[in-house]
Design a protein around this motif. Structure first.
Motif, PDB file in Angstrom:
ATOM      1  N   ALA A  18       0.830  -1.202   0.000  1.00  0.00           N
ATOM      2  CA  ALA A  18       0.000   0.000   0.000  1.00  0.00           C
ATOM      3  C   ALA A  18       0.864   1.250   0.000  1.00  0.00           C
ATOM      4  CB  ALA A  18      -0.919  -0.017   1.221  1.00  0.00           C
ATOM      5  N   TYR A  19       1.907   1.263   0.804  1.00  0.00           N
ATOM      6  CA  TYR A  19       2.807   2.412   0.860  1.00  0.00           C
ATOM      7  C   TYR A  19       3.478   2.655  -0.497  1.00  0.00           C
ATOM      8  CZ  TYR A  19       7.037   5.074   1.875  1.00  0.00           C
ATOM      9  OH  TYR A  19       8.051   5.998   1.849  1.00  0.00           O
ATOM     10  N   HIS A  63      -5.416   2.518  -0.234  1.00  0.00           N
ATOM     11  CA  HIS A  63      -6.459   2.209   0.744  1.00  0.00           C
ATOM     12  C   HIS A  63      -6.938   0.766   0.609  1.00  0.00           C
ATOM     13  CE1 HIS A  63     -10.118   2.693   3.171  1.00  0.00           C
ATOM     14  NE2 HIS A  63     -10.756   2.083   2.192  1.00  0.00           N
ATOM     15  N   PHE A  64      -7.258   0.348  -0.605  1.00  0.00           N
ATOM     16  CA  PHE A  64      -7.875  -0.967  -0.752  1.00  0.00           C
ATOM     17  C   PHE A  64      -6.862  -2.107  -0.746  1.00  0.00           C
ATOM     18  CE2 PHE A  64     -11.551   1.569  -1.932  1.00  0.00           C
ATOM     19  CZ  PHE A  64     -12.535   0.904  -1.224  1.00  0.00           C
ATOM     20  N   ILE A  65      -5.602  -1.823  -1.067  1.00  0.00           N
ATOM     21  CA  ILE A  65      -4.583  -2.852  -0.833  1.00  0.00           C
ATOM     22  C   ILE A  65      -4.441  -3.082   0.670  1.00  0.00           C
ATOM     23  CG2 ILE A  65      -2.100  -3.315  -0.915  1.00  0.00           C
ATOM     24  CD1 ILE A  65      -2.024  -2.158  -3.674  1.00  0.00           C
ATOM     25  N   ALA A  66      -4.420  -1.986   1.429  1.00  0.00           N
ATOM     26  CA  ALA A  66      -4.356  -2.123   2.880  1.00  0.00           C
ATOM     27  C   ALA A  66      -5.584  -2.849   3.424  1.00  0.00           C
ATOM     28  CB  ALA A  66      -4.229  -0.742   3.532  1.00  0.00           C
ATOM     29  N   MET A  67      -6.757  -2.613   2.803  1.00  0.00           N
ATOM     30  CA  MET A  67      -7.986  -3.237   3.280  1.00  0.00           C
ATOM     31  C   MET A  67      -8.022  -4.738   2.997  1.00  0.00           C
ATOM     32  SD  MET A  67      -9.629  -1.078   4.962  1.00  0.00           S
ATOM     33  CE  MET A  67     -11.127  -2.043   5.208  1.00  0.00           C
ATOM     34  N   ILE A  68      -7.226  -5.214   2.048  1.00  0.00           N
ATOM     35  CA  ILE A  68      -7.154  -6.660   1.819  1.00  0.00           C
ATOM     36  C   ILE A  68      -6.640  -7.360   3.077  1.00  0.00           C
ATOM     37  CG2 ILE A  68      -5.940  -8.459   0.499  1.00  0.00           C
ATOM     38  CD1 ILE A  68      -6.095  -6.655  -1.925  1.00  0.00           C
ATOM     39  N   GLY A  69      -5.800  -6.655   3.841  1.00  0.00           N
ATOM     40  CA  GLY A  69      -5.281  -7.225   5.075  1.00  0.00           C
ATOM     41  C   GLY A  69      -6.181  -7.029   6.274  1.00  0.00           C
ATOM     42  N   LEU A 217     -12.016  -6.660  -4.879  1.00  0.00           N
ATOM     43  CA  LEU A 217     -10.926  -5.706  -4.783  1.00  0.00           C
ATOM     44  C   LEU A 217      -9.797  -5.988  -5.764  1.00  0.00           C
ATOM     45  CD1 LEU A 217     -10.606  -5.071  -0.944  1.00  0.00           C
ATOM     46  CD2 LEU A 217     -11.894  -3.801  -2.658  1.00  0.00           C
ATOM     47  N   LEU A 218      -9.402  -7.239  -5.886  1.00  0.00           N
ATOM     48  CA  LEU A 218      -8.276  -7.540  -6.769  1.00  0.00           C
ATOM     49  C   LEU A 218      -8.554  -7.157  -8.216  1.00  0.00           C
ATOM     50  CD1 LEU A 218      -6.954 -10.909  -5.271  1.00  0.00           C
ATOM     51  CD2 LEU A 218      -6.010  -8.596  -5.027  1.00  0.00           C
ATOM     52  N   PRO A 219      -9.714  -7.535  -8.803  1.00  0.00           N
ATOM     53  CA  PRO A 219      -9.994  -7.083 -10.184  1.00  0.00           C
ATOM     54  C   PRO A 219     -10.115  -5.565 -10.288  1.00  0.00           C
ATOM     55  CG  PRO A 219     -11.390  -8.944  -9.606  1.00  0.00           C
ATOM     56  CD  PRO A 219     -10.729  -8.493  -8.342  1.00  0.00           C
ATOM     57  N   MET A 220     -10.713  -4.917  -9.280  1.00  0.00           N
ATOM     58  CA  MET A 220     -10.873  -3.471  -9.339  1.00  0.00           C
ATOM     59  C   MET A 220      -9.542  -2.751  -9.211  1.00  0.00           C
ATOM     60  SD  MET A 220     -14.378  -2.582  -7.298  1.00  0.00           S
ATOM     61  CE  MET A 220     -14.209  -0.874  -7.804  1.00  0.00           C
TER      62      MET A 220
END
Length: 291
Positions: A18-19, A63-69, A217-220
């Motif tokens: 995410a960073y 934001h949404f990469i972080a939200m995967i965790g 999330l991954l496709p988006m």
């Protein structure tokens, strides 16, 4: 019952990824804004728009990469598609407002303050709109003080980023600014997540009305990531940006880009001197030798 919230399901993988995405979006956006200040005026809106979309996509992707965790151990998590897409649009639009304000009005105190507050509130709105897209078998609650702190971080980060966009010229300076911007944006996200608590309705794993993180999330995320890669290609192969700390970054270059007031030539043109033997000709254009 109180849910067990875990924002680091995959350890350091999601925070680091995410960073990096926040830094990438920030770096591309800053370079595009710098490019708009030294190029022809006809290209200025395009460069500013490209910079705004790059920064907005970088923040949203972060934001949404972080939200995967993110997970709540007592219930499954899903996402509402419409709100998730809307949060991306909000990120791009509000960043665009701030970018165009400083792009055309400069880094004066009033312009920078207004743009920073607008953009910071928009980034916070994107974050909490993305949180509103969460679907789980429980109620999400927030600590008001921590939410306020996250909004303040977003405003400060946005103001600093916009200031850097119109004052930082060199490539290394822009890179450093983007790294700091990545820390600030990621800090805003995880500060906001620290405000979250979940009251779970049951312990059966529940059901939700929405897409699962892996299926949505991954496709988006693929679209914004591809855009950032393409924007990176544009930035890398633009002649003026490739120069980085070179001639165009010197003071006064932006004025010469708008018009050559001494010669009346269009932007970017070189005055052709008389074809004397002590001048040299390159591709049909005569340049005076330095004496």
């Amino acid at each position: 019952m109180q849910g067990t919230v875990d924002g680091f399901r995959y350890g350091a993988v999601t925070p680091v990824a995410a960073y990096l995405m926040a830094c990438l979006g920030g770096a591309l956006g800053l370079r595009c804004i710098v490019r708009s200040l030294v190029g022809e005026r006809s290209w200025k809106p395009g460069w500013l728009a490209l910079g705004a979309v790059a920064i907005g996509c970088g923040i949203w992707t972060m934001h949404f990469i972080a939200m995967i965790g993110f997970q709540v151990e007592e219930t499954r998590i899903g996402y509402d598609t419409g709100l998730t897409v809307l949060s991306l649009a909000v990120a791009i639009v509000v960043v665009g407002i701030g970018v165009f304000m400083v792009g055309y009005r400069g880094a004066g105190r009033s312009a920078l303050t207004g743009a920073g507050i607008t953009t910071g509130l928009g980034v916070a709105a994107m974050h909490y709109l993305g949180m509103a897209a969460l679907r789980l078998d429980g109620d999400i609650r927030y600590d008001a003080l921590t939410v306020g702190l996250s909004v303040l971080i977003a405003i400060v980060a946005a103001t600093a980023a916009l200031w850097a966009a119109v004052t930082v010229r060199g490539f290394l300076a822009s890179l450093g600014a983007s790294l700091v911007m990545g820390v600030a944006v990621s800090g805003m996200h995880y500060t906001g997540m620290a405000a979250v608590s979940v009251h779970v309705h049951g312990t059966t794993g529940g059901s939700w009305a929405g897409e699962s993180p892996s299926s949505l999330l991954l496709p988006m995320l693929l679209g914004p990531v591809i855009f950032l890669v393409l924007a990176g290609v544009v930035v890398m192969f633009d002649p003026l940006l490739v120069l980085g700390d070179g001639e165009w970054s010197r003071p006064g270059m932006g004025r010469r880009a708008d018009a050559d007031t001494a010669t009346g030539q269009p932007p970017g043109r070189v005055r052709v001197l008389n074809d004397r033997p002590d001048n040299r000709r390159i591709r049909g254009v005569t340049y005076a030798r330095e004496r």
